[in-house]
Design an enzyme around this catalytic site. Sequence first.
Site, short mmCIF file in Angstrom:
data_model
loop_
_atom_site.label_atom_id
_atom_site.label_comp_id
_atom_site.label_asym_id
_atom_site.label_seq_id
_atom_site.Cartn_x
_atom_site.Cartn_y
_atom_site.Cartn_z
N ASP A 69 12.55 32.05 -24.03
CA ASP A 69 11.65 33.19 -24.19
C ASP A 69 11.13 33.54 -22.80
O ASP A 69 11.19 32.73 -21.89
CB ASP A 69 10.52 32.96 -25.21
CG ASP A 69 9.75 31.67 -25.05
OD1 ASP A 69 9.80 31.06 -23.96
OD2 ASP A 69 9.08 31.25 -26.02
N HIS A 74 12.16 28.26 -21.23
CA HIS A 74 10.89 28.97 -21.41
C HIS A 74 10.54 29.54 -20.04
O HIS A 74 10.27 28.79 -19.10
CB HIS A 74 9.78 28.02 -21.86
CG HIS A 74 9.97 27.52 -23.25
ND1 HIS A 74 9.83 28.33 -24.35
CD2 HIS A 74 10.31 26.30 -23.73
CE1 HIS A 74 10.07 27.63 -25.46
NE2 HIS A 74 10.37 26.39 -25.09
N GLU A 89 12.15 16.21 -23.88
CA GLU A 89 11.17 16.24 -22.78
C GLU A 89 10.68 14.86 -22.34
O GLU A 89 9.50 14.54 -22.44
CB GLU A 89 9.97 17.11 -23.20
CG GLU A 89 10.38 18.53 -23.52
CD GLU A 89 9.27 19.38 -24.11
OE1 GLU A 89 8.09 18.99 -24.03
OE2 GLU A 89 9.57 20.44 -24.68
N GLU A 124 15.76 27.21 -26.10
CA GLU A 124 14.44 27.72 -26.50
C GLU A 124 14.02 28.92 -25.67
O GLU A 124 12.85 29.07 -25.31
CB GLU A 124 13.38 26.61 -26.35
CG GLU A 124 13.73 25.34 -27.08
CD GLU A 124 12.61 24.28 -27.06
OE1 GLU A 124 11.49 24.58 -26.64
OE2 GLU A 124 12.90 23.14 -27.47
N ASN A 181 17.16 17.22 -24.55
CA ASN A 181 16.62 18.59 -24.43
C ASN A 181 15.37 18.59 -23.53
O ASN A 181 14.48 17.77 -23.70
CB ASN A 181 16.23 19.06 -25.85
CG ASN A 181 15.83 20.51 -25.92
OD1 ASN A 181 16.57 21.39 -25.46
ND2 ASN A 181 14.68 20.79 -26.51
O1 G3I Z 1 0.09 24.36 -39.00
C1 G3I Z 1 -1.17 24.10 -38.36
C2 G3I Z 1 -2.26 24.87 -39.04
O2 G3I Z 1 -2.39 24.40 -40.36
C3 G3I Z 1 -3.56 24.68 -38.24
O3 G3I Z 1 -4.56 25.46 -38.79
C4 G3I Z 1 -3.35 25.08 -36.80
C5 G3I Z 1 -4.59 24.84 -35.94
O4 G3I Z 1 -4.27 24.36 -34.66
O5 G3I Z 1 -2.30 24.32 -36.26
C6 G3I Z 1 -1.08 24.52 -36.92
O6 G3I Z 1 -0.12 23.72 -36.30
C7 G3I Z 1 0.33 24.16 -35.05
C8 G3I Z 1 1.85 24.29 -35.16
O7 G3I Z 1 2.36 24.62 -33.89
C9 G3I Z 1 2.28 25.37 -36.14
O8 G3I Z 1 1.86 26.62 -35.70
C10 G3I Z 1 -0.03 23.12 -34.02
O9 G3I Z 1 -1.43 23.09 -33.83
C11 G3I Z 1 0.62 23.47 -32.71
O10 G3I Z 1 0.39 22.43 -31.77
C12 G3I Z 1 2.11 23.61 -32.93
O11 G3I Z 1 2.70 23.99 -31.73
C13 G3I Z 1 4.08 23.89 -31.63
C14 G3I Z 1 4.41 22.98 -30.45
O12 G3I Z 1 5.80 23.00 -30.17
C15 G3I Z 1 4.04 21.52 -30.74
O13 G3I Z 1 4.80 20.98 -31.75
C16 G3I Z 1 4.64 25.29 -31.41
O14 G3I Z 1 4.51 26.04 -32.62
C17 G3I Z 1 6.10 25.21 -31.02
O15 G3I Z 1 6.57 26.49 -30.65
C18 G3I Z 1 6.27 24.27 -29.83
O16 G3I Z 1 7.64 24.18 -29.53
C19 G3I Z 1 7.95 23.43 -28.36
C20 G3I Z 1 9.25 22.69 -28.62
O17 G3I Z 1 9.11 21.88 -29.78
C21 G3I Z 1 9.67 21.83 -27.43
N1 G3I Z 1 9.72 22.63 -26.23
C22 G3I Z 1 8.54 23.44 -25.93
C23 G3I Z 1 8.18 24.32 -27.12
C24 G3I Z 1 7.00 25.23 -26.81
O18 G3I Z 1 5.85 24.48 -26.56
#
Ligand code: G3I
Length: 373
Positions: A267, A236, A152, A265, A200
């Site tokens: 969905d 997405h 991105e 990715e 990506n």
């Molecule tokens: O694990 C912590 C947890 O301990 C905490 O309590 C909680 C509170 O916010 O956060 C948790 O971490 C979160 C993590 O996902 C695991 O669930 C982060 O806040 C959250 O920001 C994170 O989001 C991820 C995001 O990327 C950022 O890395 C999403 O799961 C994930 O699906 C998303 O994936 C991205 C791809 O990497 C790139 N393309 C878009 C896609 C969707 O946004």
Amino acid sequence: MKIKWHLSALVILSILAGSMAGRAETLRQAAERIGLLVGTAVNPALFSNPEYARTLAREFNMVEPENVMKWRVTEPAKGKFNFGPGDQVVAFAGAHGMKVRGHNLLWGKFNPEWLTRGQFTPRELRQMMKQHIQTVARHYRGEVFAWDVVNEAFDSDGRLSHSIWLDRPGIGLARQGTAYIAQAFRWAHQADPHALLFYNDYAAEGIDAKSNAIYAMVKKFKQEGIPIDGVGLQLHVVSSRALPRGMAANIRRLAKLGVEVQITEMDVALPIDSNGTASASELSRQAKIYAKVARTCAAIPACTAFQTWGFTDRYSWLPAYTMGKKGAALLLNADYRPKPAYDAVIDAFRQALQRDRQIKERRIRFEQSVSER
Ligand code: G3I
């Protein structure tokens, strides 16, 4: 008595088999017949859940860690690497004959605070970027077959996004456009010469300013000998708009440059009620969108993987991200039962085989042409 016992055994068996009973083949089997990788994002913390693990191994031949190979997890403190969760993904894949797609080596977002708040100079950042990319890629050498090297990096207007790596403050190449991206690919290739290296991005499926910019970058990299092997189209689908036109044309023009394309990715977010449920008409609209993307990918030899961002609606980033408004975005519902979209994707794979009996061989030949670069 005996009959009763048989009947209850049958009921138990069909519950155990879930509602997959009666389906002739799994996604994985249908994909393998056309030489396609079918993958999903995963969270290794859920591997101990038998239903999650069983469904994953049965339906997919590729996994990609949703979060655990990102900087925040792999380098939680400067120079201290944490490969535990990523290694669990590799071990699961190894035990079930699946490939691992790595995500990601460099991104302007969701980086650890020590990095984003560290006030580093471009020279320091350059060194840290190199060390991170190479330490992670080396650790997974021979295990991760393809990496999202850079994730991105473009805005919707096709301009490079401001980021710590480009210009805030950047690694010293701020005025040279995609040069920092090229550098990331060179370093990744040095660390693992056999891994396929991908750029990506999202919302760049059709032909528009953003996908044109990505196309121009890939073309330039190819001309300059920068080791890029593929482009990931995230897919997405979050708004109710139709899919962008021109996806097949976009994949074909990238293929002509000699790179693979993978759907990385996918969905399709639907409006949901407070139980997380979507209406029947929305589920059927969703199935059509999945079918279209799966059909397009399956029919083009250069499209080598079809991956969704999770597989059960029980675990998806979308409800949290949309504050409960959208979800139900994946192929199986929260109880791991197949949705209309699941059947639509399998049908799309089958149709690809009916239309072109040689599609598997064509895809393999395309992959060979890319890896022989
Ligand atoms: O694990 C912590 C947890 O301990 C905490 O309590 C909680 C509170 O916010 O956060 C948790 O971490 C979160 C993590 O996902 C695991 O669930 C982060 O806040 C959250 O920001 C994170 O989001 C991820 C995001 O990327 C950022 O890395 C999403 O799961 C994930 O699906 C998303 O994936 C991205 C791809 O990497 C790139 N393309 C878009 C896609 C969707 O946004």
